[in-house]
Design a protein around this motif. Structure first.
Motif, PDB file in Angstrom:
ATOM      1  N   GLN A  86       0.815  -1.217   0.000  1.00 34.44           N
ATOM      2  CA  GLN A  86       0.000   0.000   0.000  1.00 34.44           C
ATOM      3  C   GLN A  86       0.847   1.265   0.000  1.00 34.44           C
ATOM      4  OE1 GLN A  86      -2.814  -0.290   3.231  1.00 34.44           O
ATOM      5  NE2 GLN A  86      -4.070  -1.774   2.142  1.00 34.44           N
TER       6      GLN A  86
ATOM      7  N   GLN B 284      -1.889   1.224  -6.996  1.00 35.49           N
ATOM      8  CA  GLN B 284      -3.043   1.101  -7.897  1.00 35.49           C
ATOM      9  C   GLN B 284      -2.494   0.941  -9.309  1.00 35.49           C
ATOM     10  OE1 GLN B 284      -6.326   1.140  -7.062  1.00 35.49           O
ATOM     11  NE2 GLN B 284      -5.923   1.481  -4.911  1.00 35.49           N
TER      12      GLN B 284
ATOM     13  N   GLY C 224      -4.229 -10.603   0.453  1.00 35.31           N
ATOM     14  CA  GLY C 224      -5.403  -9.823   0.091  1.00 35.31           C
ATOM     15  C   GLY C 224      -6.012 -10.234  -1.236  1.00 35.31           C
ATOM     16  N   HIS C 225      -6.632  -9.261  -1.894  1.00 37.81           N
ATOM     17  CA  HIS C 225      -7.329  -9.497  -3.158  1.00 37.81           C
ATOM     18  C   HIS C 225      -6.924  -8.443  -4.176  1.00 37.81           C
ATOM     19  CE1 HIS C 225      -9.951 -12.458  -1.282  1.00 37.81           C
ATOM     20  NE2 HIS C 225     -10.034 -11.622  -0.262  1.00 37.81           N
TER      21      HIS C 225
ATOM     22  N   SER D 121      -8.398  -7.046  -8.039  1.00 38.22           N
ATOM     23  CA  SER D 121      -9.341  -7.118  -9.164  1.00 38.22           C
ATOM     24  C   SER D 121      -8.591  -6.706 -10.424  1.00 38.22           C
ATOM     25  CB  SER D 121     -10.529  -6.192  -8.927  1.00 38.22           C
ATOM     26  OG  SER D 121     -11.297  -6.665  -7.853  1.00 38.22           O
TER      27      SER D 121
ATOM     28  N   ARG E  71     -11.140 -11.666 -10.164  1.00 38.83           N
ATOM     29  CA  ARG E  71     -10.811 -11.406  -8.760  1.00 38.83           C
ATOM     30  C   ARG E  71      -9.762 -12.416  -8.327  1.00 38.83           C
ATOM     31  NH1 ARG E  71     -12.399  -8.780  -4.134  1.00 38.83           N
ATOM     32  NH2 ARG E  71     -12.488  -9.997  -2.227  1.00 38.83           N
TER      33      ARG E  71
ATOM     34  N   PHE F 166      -7.106  -3.162  -9.278  1.00 37.59           N
ATOM     35  CA  PHE F 166      -7.427  -2.475  -8.037  1.00 37.59           C
ATOM     36  C   PHE F 166      -7.166  -3.416  -6.869  1.00 37.59           C
ATOM     37  CE2 PHE F 166      -9.933  -0.765 -11.476  1.00 37.59           C
ATOM     38  CZ  PHE F 166      -9.597   0.579 -11.393  1.00 37.59           C
TER      39      PHE F 166
ATOM     40  N   GLU G 179      -6.946  -4.714  -3.008  1.00 37.21           N
ATOM     41  CA  GLU G 179      -7.745  -4.561  -1.800  1.00 37.21           C
ATOM     42  C   GLU G 179      -6.968  -5.188  -0.648  1.00 37.21           C
ATOM     43  OE1 GLU G 179     -11.625  -6.339  -2.547  1.00 37.21           O
ATOM     44  OE2 GLU G 179     -11.251  -6.021  -4.673  1.00 37.21           O
ATOM     45  N   ASN G 180      -6.385  -4.342   0.213  1.00 38.74           N
ATOM     46  CA  ASN G 180      -5.542  -4.836   1.312  1.00 38.74           C
ATOM     47  C   ASN G 180      -4.574  -5.882   0.778  1.00 38.74           C
ATOM     48  OD1 ASN G 180      -6.848  -3.232   3.287  1.00 38.74           O
ATOM     49  ND2 ASN G 180      -8.530  -4.699   3.284  1.00 38.74           N
ATOM     50  N   CYS G 181      -3.875  -5.535  -0.254  1.00 36.33           N
ATOM     51  CA  CYS G 181      -3.126  -6.491  -1.054  1.00 36.33           C
ATOM     52  C   CYS G 181      -1.629  -6.221  -1.012  1.00 36.33           C
ATOM     53  CB  CYS G 181      -3.631  -6.368  -2.503  1.00 36.33           C
ATOM     54  SG  CYS G 181      -2.988  -7.599  -3.619  1.00 36.33           S
TER      55      CYS G 181
END
Length: 101
Positions: free
Chosen positions: A26, A32, A49-50, A52, A61, A79, A81-83
């Motif tokens: 992050q 991103q 995390g994940h 997309s 996903r 994108f 997600e907490n990845c």
């Protein structure tokens, strides 16, 4: 449509080692993944995390332990997600032309 504005023209690595590795958390400025395309191949591995991933108009996903391979010239973006994820981007043609294998 003309997607030339999404073209990522970047030399990867060196002539002897034509690949580049990214470890993205992050805190990384390119966390991103904006939509882009390039003539290199890309391997994305999800550590946590994940993620997309949109690849050539379809969205997938991805979860921890998943990987995706992106061929040359495909528009892609993602994108997280907490990845935490890794990307290996390489010029397959340069890689195979510059090795004794």
């Amino acid at each position: 449509m003309n997607y030339s504005h999404l073209y990522e023209n970047k030399k990867r690595g060196t002539t002897e080692f034509p690949l580049e590795f990214y470890h993205l958390t992050q805190e990384h400025p390119r966390y991103q993944m904006t939509f882009h395309w390039h003539l290199d191949y890309e391997l994305i591995y999800i550590r946590e995390g994940h993620f997309s991933l949109t690849l050539d108009g379809r969205t997938y996903r991805l979860s921890a332990g998943d990987a995706a391979w992106i061929g040359e010239g495909l528009i892609h973006g993602g994108f997280p997600e907490n990845c935490v994820y890794d990307c290996l981007v390489y010029d397959l043609h340069a890689l195979t032309n510059n090795t004794p294998i």
